[in-house]
Scaffold this active site. Structure first.
Site, PDB file in Angstrom:
ATOM      1  N   CYS A   1      10.076   9.257  33.178  1.00 58.88           N
ATOM      2  CA  CYS A   1       9.302   8.094  32.184  1.00 58.88           C
ATOM      3  C   CYS A   1       8.073   8.799  31.981  1.00 58.88           C
ATOM      4  O   CYS A   1       8.058   9.778  31.987  1.00 58.88           O
ATOM      5  CB  CYS A   1       9.535   6.898  33.088  1.00 58.88           C
TER       6      CYS A   1
ATOM      7  N   CYS B   1      11.543   7.585  27.842  1.00 57.14           N
ATOM      8  CA  CYS B   1      10.597   9.671  27.418  1.00 57.14           C
ATOM      9  C   CYS B   1      10.998   9.558  26.080  1.00 57.14           C
ATOM     10  O   CYS B   1      10.793  10.997  25.697  1.00 57.14           O
ATOM     11  CB  CYS B   1      11.170  10.457  28.923  1.00 57.14           C
TER      12      CYS B   1
ATOM     13  N   CYS C   1      12.918  13.864  26.576  1.00 58.81           N
ATOM     14  CA  CYS C   1      13.950  14.653  27.978  1.00 58.81           C
ATOM     15  C   CYS C   1      14.557  15.250  27.625  1.00 58.81           C
ATOM     16  O   CYS C   1      15.492  15.237  26.903  1.00 58.81           O
ATOM     17  CB  CYS C   1      14.923  13.187  28.834  1.00 58.81           C
TER      18      CYS C   1
END
Length: 139
Positions: free
Chosen positions: A11, A85, A89
């Protein structure tokens, strides 16, 4: 011998959702699954409401610290679970991705964090059943 699966929870701040998920997976799977968590922009410390919510269930995550997301952590994981995220990511072929849409507990009190915690637990239990199909269900 088959390598044990590894799961990376990601996250933004690595202070709430991903830390709770890692705590549940460690608690439920023990040494059978390698557990990692990271954030694209890690906070200074873990969310105290997340720590309190997990402690209510007997899981201590107070010693965890937010960690920066690395390419290596993603590339070497069996499953990467993202929790908001976004485009930060990294994506690698051969890695299984899951995107869990969950409210961000940042700035919330423990009362508001409990339903997020409980939904994370449900999803982690499903993940354990998928990755370790010979194991009995946890309840």
């Amino acid at each position: 011998m088959v390598a044990k699966p590894s799961v990376l929870f990601v996250c933004v701040h690595n202070a709430g959702r991903s830390q709770m998920a890692a705590g549940f997976l460690t608690h439920l799977a023990g040494a059978d699954i390698e557990v990692r968590s990271a954030g694209s922009a890690p906070a200074e410390s873990i969310n105290p409401a997340a720590v309190e919510a997990m402690a209510e269930l007997g899981i201590d995550i107070s010693d965890q610290r937010p960690k920066i997301l690395t390419f290596d952590a993603v590339e070497t994981s069996t499953v990467v679970v993202t929790m908001g995220c976004g485009d930060t990511c990294p994506v690698f072929p051969g890695v299984s991705y899951r995107d869990w849409i969950l409210d961000d507990p940042a700035g919330m009190g423990v009362e508001a964090v409990r339903p997020i915690r409980d939904e994370i637990r449900r999803r982690v239990e499903e993940l354990v059943a998928e990755l370790l199909p010979t194991r009995s269900r946890f309840h």
